[in-house]
Design an enzyme around this catalytic site. Structure first.
Site, PDB file in Angstrom:
ATOM      1  N   GLY A  78      53.414  26.378  13.776  1.00  0.00           N
ATOM      2  CA  GLY A  78      54.896  26.430  13.979  1.00  0.00           C
ATOM      3  C   GLY A  78      55.147  24.930  13.697  1.00  0.00           C
ATOM      4  O   GLY A  78      54.769  24.271  12.622  1.00  0.00           O
ATOM      5  N   SER A 134      47.320  25.702  11.146  1.00  0.00           N
ATOM      6  CA  SER A 134      48.452  25.321  10.861  1.00  0.00           C
ATOM      7  C   SER A 134      48.587  24.136  12.118  1.00  0.00           C
ATOM      8  O   SER A 134      47.722  23.309  12.279  1.00  0.00           O
ATOM      9  CB  SER A 134      49.750  26.010  10.663  1.00  0.00           C
ATOM     10  OG  SER A 134      50.868  25.057  10.156  1.00  0.00           O
ATOM     11  N   ALA A 135      49.833  23.978  12.995  1.00  0.00           N
ATOM     12  CA  ALA A 135      49.978  22.984  13.908  1.00  0.00           C
ATOM     13  C   ALA A 135      48.675  23.256  14.887  1.00  0.00           C
ATOM     14  O   ALA A 135      48.266  22.524  15.577  1.00  0.00           O
ATOM     15  CB  ALA A 135      51.187  23.495  14.419  1.00  0.00           C
ATOM     16  N   HIS A 170      47.784  22.863   5.195  1.00  0.00           N
ATOM     17  CA  HIS A 170      48.678  23.081   3.930  1.00  0.00           C
ATOM     18  C   HIS A 170      48.557  22.057   2.978  1.00  0.00           C
ATOM     19  O   HIS A 170      49.279  22.090   2.347  1.00  0.00           O
ATOM     20  CB  HIS A 170      50.164  23.185   4.385  1.00  0.00           C
ATOM     21  CG  HIS A 170      50.313  24.261   5.592  1.00  0.00           C
ATOM     22  ND1 HIS A 170      50.279  25.594   5.538  1.00  0.00           N
ATOM     23  CD2 HIS A 170      50.767  24.005   6.891  1.00  0.00           C
ATOM     24  CE1 HIS A 170      50.641  26.197   6.798  1.00  0.00           C
ATOM     25  NE2 HIS A 170      50.891  25.042   7.601  1.00  0.00           N
ATOM     26  N   GLU A 212      45.586  25.802   1.450  1.00  0.00           N
ATOM     27  CA  GLU A 212      45.973  27.014   1.828  1.00  0.00           C
ATOM     28  C   GLU A 212      44.766  28.004   1.625  1.00  0.00           C
ATOM     29  O   GLU A 212      44.253  27.908   0.650  1.00  0.00           O
ATOM     30  CB  GLU A 212      47.330  27.554   1.115  1.00  0.00           C
ATOM     31  CG  GLU A 212      48.558  26.849   1.211  1.00  0.00           C
ATOM     32  CD  GLU A 212      49.179  27.158   2.698  1.00  0.00           C
ATOM     33  OE1 GLU A 212      50.372  27.948   2.565  1.00  0.00           O
ATOM     34  OE2 GLU A 212      48.892  26.548   3.485  1.00  0.00           O
TER      35      GLU A 212
END
Length: 237
Positions: A90, A122-123, A159, A194
Protein backbone atom coordinates in the site's frame (compact mmCIF):
# COMPACT_ATOMS: atom_id res chain seq x y z
CA UNK A 1 18.22 -17.18 12.39
CA UNK A 2 16.19 -14.68 10.38
CA UNK A 3 13.68 -15.85 7.79
CA UNK A 4 12.21 -13.26 5.43
CA UNK A 5 10.20 -13.46 2.21
CA UNK A 6 10.14 -10.05 0.53
CA UNK A 7 7.97 -9.73 -2.57
CA UNK A 8 8.14 -6.87 -5.04
CA UNK A 9 4.37 -7.03 -5.60
CA UNK A 10 1.36 -9.04 -4.51
CA UNK A 11 -0.35 -9.56 -7.87
CA UNK A 12 0.72 -9.67 -11.50
CA UNK A 13 -1.45 -8.15 -14.19
CA UNK A 14 -4.55 -10.21 -15.06
CA UNK A 15 -3.93 -12.76 -12.29
CA UNK A 16 -5.83 -13.51 -9.05
CA UNK A 17 -4.67 -11.84 -5.85
CA UNK A 18 -1.44 -13.31 -4.42
CA UNK A 19 -1.41 -15.94 -7.17
CA UNK A 20 2.14 -15.72 -8.48
CA UNK A 21 3.87 -16.01 -5.06
CA UNK A 22 1.62 -18.84 -3.80
CA UNK A 23 4.23 -21.60 -4.14
CA UNK A 24 6.89 -19.45 -2.49
CA UNK A 25 4.64 -18.51 0.44
CA UNK A 26 3.49 -22.08 1.10
CA UNK A 27 7.07 -23.34 0.91
CA UNK A 28 8.27 -20.58 3.22
CA UNK A 29 5.52 -21.31 5.78
CA UNK A 30 5.74 -25.10 5.58
CA UNK A 31 6.79 -25.54 9.21
CA UNK A 32 5.07 -22.57 10.85
CA UNK A 33 2.47 -22.58 13.59
CA UNK A 34 -0.74 -20.54 13.34
CA UNK A 35 -2.30 -18.02 13.35
CA UNK A 36 -0.22 -15.58 11.33
CA UNK A 37 -0.38 -11.89 12.25
CA UNK A 38 -1.35 -9.59 9.38
CA UNK A 39 -0.42 -5.89 9.47
CA UNK A 40 -2.64 -3.81 7.10
CA UNK A 41 -1.35 -0.35 8.03
CA UNK A 42 -0.21 0.40 4.46
CA UNK A 43 -3.84 0.35 3.36
CA UNK A 44 -5.31 3.80 2.70
CA UNK A 45 -8.26 3.68 0.30
CA UNK A 46 -8.78 0.04 1.27
CA UNK A 47 -10.07 -0.07 4.85
CA UNK A 48 -8.08 -2.27 7.19
CA UNK A 49 -10.94 -4.68 7.93
CA UNK A 50 -11.52 -5.18 4.20
CA UNK A 51 -7.78 -5.55 3.59
CA UNK A 52 -7.52 -8.20 6.28
CA UNK A 53 -10.48 -10.15 4.86
CA UNK A 54 -8.91 -10.05 1.40
CA UNK A 55 -5.58 -11.40 2.64
CA UNK A 56 -7.16 -13.80 5.10
CA UNK A 57 -9.21 -15.41 2.32
CA UNK A 58 -6.04 -16.10 0.35
CA UNK A 59 -4.15 -17.40 3.37
CA UNK A 60 -7.04 -19.72 4.22
CA UNK A 61 -6.85 -21.03 0.66
CA UNK A 62 -3.21 -21.88 1.36
CA UNK A 63 -4.19 -23.64 4.58
CA UNK A 64 -3.29 -20.94 7.11
CA UNK A 65 -5.29 -19.01 9.69
CA UNK A 66 -4.52 -15.38 10.47
CA UNK A 67 -5.50 -12.52 12.73
CA UNK A 68 -5.26 -8.76 12.12
CA UNK A 69 -3.11 -6.54 14.31
CA UNK A 70 -5.57 -3.63 14.26
CA UNK A 71 -8.25 -5.86 15.79
CA UNK A 72 -6.08 -6.74 18.81
CA UNK A 73 -6.28 -4.76 22.06
CA UNK A 74 -2.48 -4.85 22.48
CA UNK A 75 -0.63 -4.65 19.12
CA UNK A 76 2.80 -5.03 20.73
CA UNK A 77 1.78 -8.20 22.56
CA UNK A 78 0.22 -9.52 19.35
CA UNK A 79 3.61 -9.20 17.66
CA UNK A 80 5.43 -10.79 20.58
CA UNK A 81 3.07 -13.80 20.45
CA UNK A 82 2.94 -14.12 16.65
CA UNK A 83 4.40 -17.29 15.05
CA UNK A 84 4.66 -15.39 11.77
CA UNK A 85 4.26 -11.77 10.61
CA UNK A 86 2.74 -10.69 7.29
CA UNK A 87 2.96 -7.03 6.22
CA UNK A 88 0.85 -5.96 3.23
CA UNK A 89 1.57 -3.37 0.60
CA UNK A 90 0.00 0.00 0.00
CA UNK A 91 1.46 3.37 0.97
CA UNK A 92 4.83 3.01 2.69
CA UNK A 93 4.60 6.36 4.50
CA UNK A 94 1.23 5.37 5.94
CA UNK A 95 2.61 2.00 7.04
CA UNK A 96 5.67 3.49 8.74
CA UNK A 97 3.61 6.24 10.39
CA UNK A 98 1.36 3.74 12.15
CA UNK A 99 4.23 1.43 13.11
CA UNK A 100 5.92 4.44 14.71
CA UNK A 101 2.77 5.75 16.39
CA UNK A 102 2.22 2.37 18.04
CA UNK A 103 5.93 1.98 18.86
CA UNK A 104 6.19 -1.34 17.01
CA UNK A 105 9.39 -1.07 14.96
CA UNK A 106 11.75 -2.37 17.63
CA UNK A 107 9.27 -5.06 18.66
CA UNK A 108 9.09 -6.40 15.10
CA UNK A 109 12.85 -6.16 14.66
CA UNK A 110 13.61 -8.19 17.79
CA UNK A 111 10.90 -10.71 17.00
CA UNK A 112 12.20 -11.38 13.48
CA UNK A 113 15.84 -11.37 14.54
CA UNK A 114 14.92 -14.14 16.98
CA UNK A 115 13.61 -16.33 14.17
CA UNK A 116 9.96 -15.41 13.58
CA UNK A 117 9.22 -15.60 9.83
CA UNK A 118 8.38 -12.30 8.12
CA UNK A 119 6.53 -11.93 4.82
CA UNK A 120 6.10 -8.55 3.14
CA UNK A 121 5.12 -7.26 -0.25
CA UNK A 122 5.67 -3.85 -1.82
CA UNK A 123 5.56 -1.42 1.15
CA UNK A 124 5.88 -4.42 3.47
CA UNK A 125 9.18 -5.29 1.77
CA UNK A 126 10.48 -1.74 1.60
CA UNK A 127 9.93 -1.21 5.33
CA UNK A 128 12.10 -4.25 6.15
CA UNK A 129 15.19 -2.29 5.12
CA UNK A 130 17.10 0.42 6.98
CA UNK A 131 14.72 3.15 5.79
CA UNK A 132 11.79 3.78 3.44
CA UNK A 133 13.83 6.26 1.40
CA UNK A 134 13.70 4.08 -1.74
CA UNK A 135 9.93 3.68 -1.82
CA UNK A 136 7.99 4.76 -4.92
CA UNK A 137 5.09 6.15 -2.91
CA UNK A 138 3.76 9.68 -2.44
CA UNK A 139 4.35 11.05 1.10
CA UNK A 140 0.66 11.40 1.96
CA UNK A 141 1.38 11.44 5.69
CA UNK A 142 4.47 12.59 7.58
CA UNK A 143 6.20 9.92 9.69
CA UNK A 144 8.67 10.71 12.46
CA UNK A 145 11.68 10.19 10.24
CA UNK A 146 12.29 7.55 7.58
CA UNK A 147 14.10 4.89 9.63
CA UNK A 148 12.34 1.54 9.24
CA UNK A 149 12.56 -1.97 10.74
CA UNK A 150 16.21 -2.32 9.67
CA UNK A 151 16.42 -6.08 9.18
CA UNK A 152 18.69 -5.78 6.14
CA UNK A 153 21.96 -3.98 5.32
CA UNK A 154 20.58 -2.76 1.98
CA UNK A 155 17.61 -0.81 0.61
CA UNK A 156 14.84 -2.30 -1.55
CA UNK A 157 13.07 -0.54 -4.39
CA UNK A 158 9.95 -2.64 -5.09
CA UNK A 159 8.17 -2.65 -8.48
CA UNK A 160 11.48 -1.78 -10.15
CA UNK A 161 11.09 -1.06 -13.84
CA UNK A 162 13.05 0.57 -16.61
CA UNK A 163 9.99 1.21 -18.76
CA UNK A 164 9.37 4.79 -19.77
CA UNK A 165 6.28 6.62 -21.02
CA UNK A 166 6.54 8.21 -24.46
CA UNK A 167 6.70 11.97 -24.15
CA UNK A 168 7.26 11.89 -20.38
CA UNK A 169 10.15 14.08 -19.29
CA UNK A 170 10.56 12.93 -15.68
CA UNK A 171 13.37 10.88 -14.20
CA UNK A 172 13.60 7.15 -14.77
CA UNK A 173 13.59 4.84 -11.75
CA UNK A 174 17.33 4.27 -12.15
CA UNK A 175 17.94 8.02 -12.13
CA UNK A 176 15.98 8.40 -8.89
CA UNK A 177 18.00 5.63 -7.26
CA UNK A 178 21.22 7.30 -8.42
CA UNK A 179 20.02 10.52 -6.76
CA UNK A 180 19.51 8.60 -3.52
CA UNK A 181 23.02 7.13 -3.77
CA UNK A 182 24.53 10.56 -4.40
CA UNK A 183 23.23 11.72 -1.01
CA UNK A 184 23.64 8.34 0.70
CA UNK A 185 26.94 6.88 -0.57
CA UNK A 186 27.92 3.46 0.69
CA UNK A 187 24.35 2.11 0.77
CA UNK A 188 23.35 -0.63 -1.67
CA UNK A 189 19.93 -0.47 -3.36
CA UNK A 190 18.26 -3.49 -4.92
CA UNK A 191 15.80 -2.85 -7.76
CA UNK A 192 13.30 -5.69 -7.34
CA UNK A 193 11.19 -6.26 -10.48
CA UNK A 194 7.54 -7.33 -10.60
CA UNK A 195 6.99 -11.05 -10.08
CA UNK A 196 10.14 -11.52 -8.05
CA UNK A 197 11.22 -11.77 -4.42
CA UNK A 198 14.13 -11.94 -2.03
CA UNK A 199 14.30 -14.77 0.49
CA UNK A 200 16.54 -14.54 3.53
CA UNK A 201 17.31 -17.79 5.34
CA UNK A 202 19.85 -17.07 8.05
CA UNK A 203 23.10 -16.10 6.32
CA UNK A 204 21.73 -16.89 2.87
CA UNK A 205 19.98 -14.59 0.41
CA UNK A 206 18.19 -15.83 -2.70
CA UNK A 207 16.64 -13.96 -5.62
CA UNK A 208 13.62 -15.86 -6.95
CA UNK A 209 10.75 -15.42 -9.40
CA UNK A 210 11.26 -13.77 -12.77
CA UNK A 211 13.03 -10.79 -14.21
CA UNK A 212 16.41 -9.27 -13.50
CA UNK A 213 17.48 -7.88 -10.13
CA UNK A 214 19.44 -4.63 -10.39
CA UNK A 215 22.09 -3.87 -7.77
CA UNK A 216 23.00 -0.20 -7.39
CA UNK A 217 25.98 1.16 -5.51
CA UNK A 218 27.54 4.62 -5.89
CA UNK A 219 30.69 4.60 -8.01
CA UNK A 220 30.06 1.10 -9.38
CA UNK A 221 28.42 -0.18 -12.56
CA UNK A 222 24.89 -1.50 -12.08
CA UNK A 223 25.08 -5.24 -11.45
CA UNK A 224 22.44 -7.68 -12.66
CA UNK A 225 21.31 -11.02 -11.22
CA UNK A 226 18.89 -13.54 -12.70
CA UNK A 227 16.28 -15.52 -10.79
CA UNK A 228 17.77 -18.46 -8.93
CA UNK A 229 20.86 -16.50 -7.91
CA UNK A 230 22.29 -16.78 -4.40
CA UNK A 231 23.49 -13.42 -3.12
CA UNK A 232 24.81 -14.07 0.37
CA UNK A 233 27.46 -11.36 -0.03
CA UNK A 234 24.78 -8.68 0.06
CA UNK A 235 23.93 -9.59 3.66
CA UNK A 236 27.51 -8.62 4.57
CA UNK A 237 27.52 -5.31 2.66
Amino acid sequence: MMKLLLLSNSTNYDEPYLFWPLKYITGFLSEIDEPLLFIPYAGVTLEWDAYYEKVNDRLKGMGYRSIAIHQQTDPKKAIENAPGIVVGGGNTFHLLYHLQQKNLLETIRKKVENGTPYIGWSAGSNVAGPSIMTTNDMPIIEPQGFAAIDLLPFQINPHYTEKTIAGHGGETRAMRIQEFLEINPGITVLGLPEGSLLEVDGDHLFFKGKGVLKIFRKGNPIRESRAGTQLDWLLKS
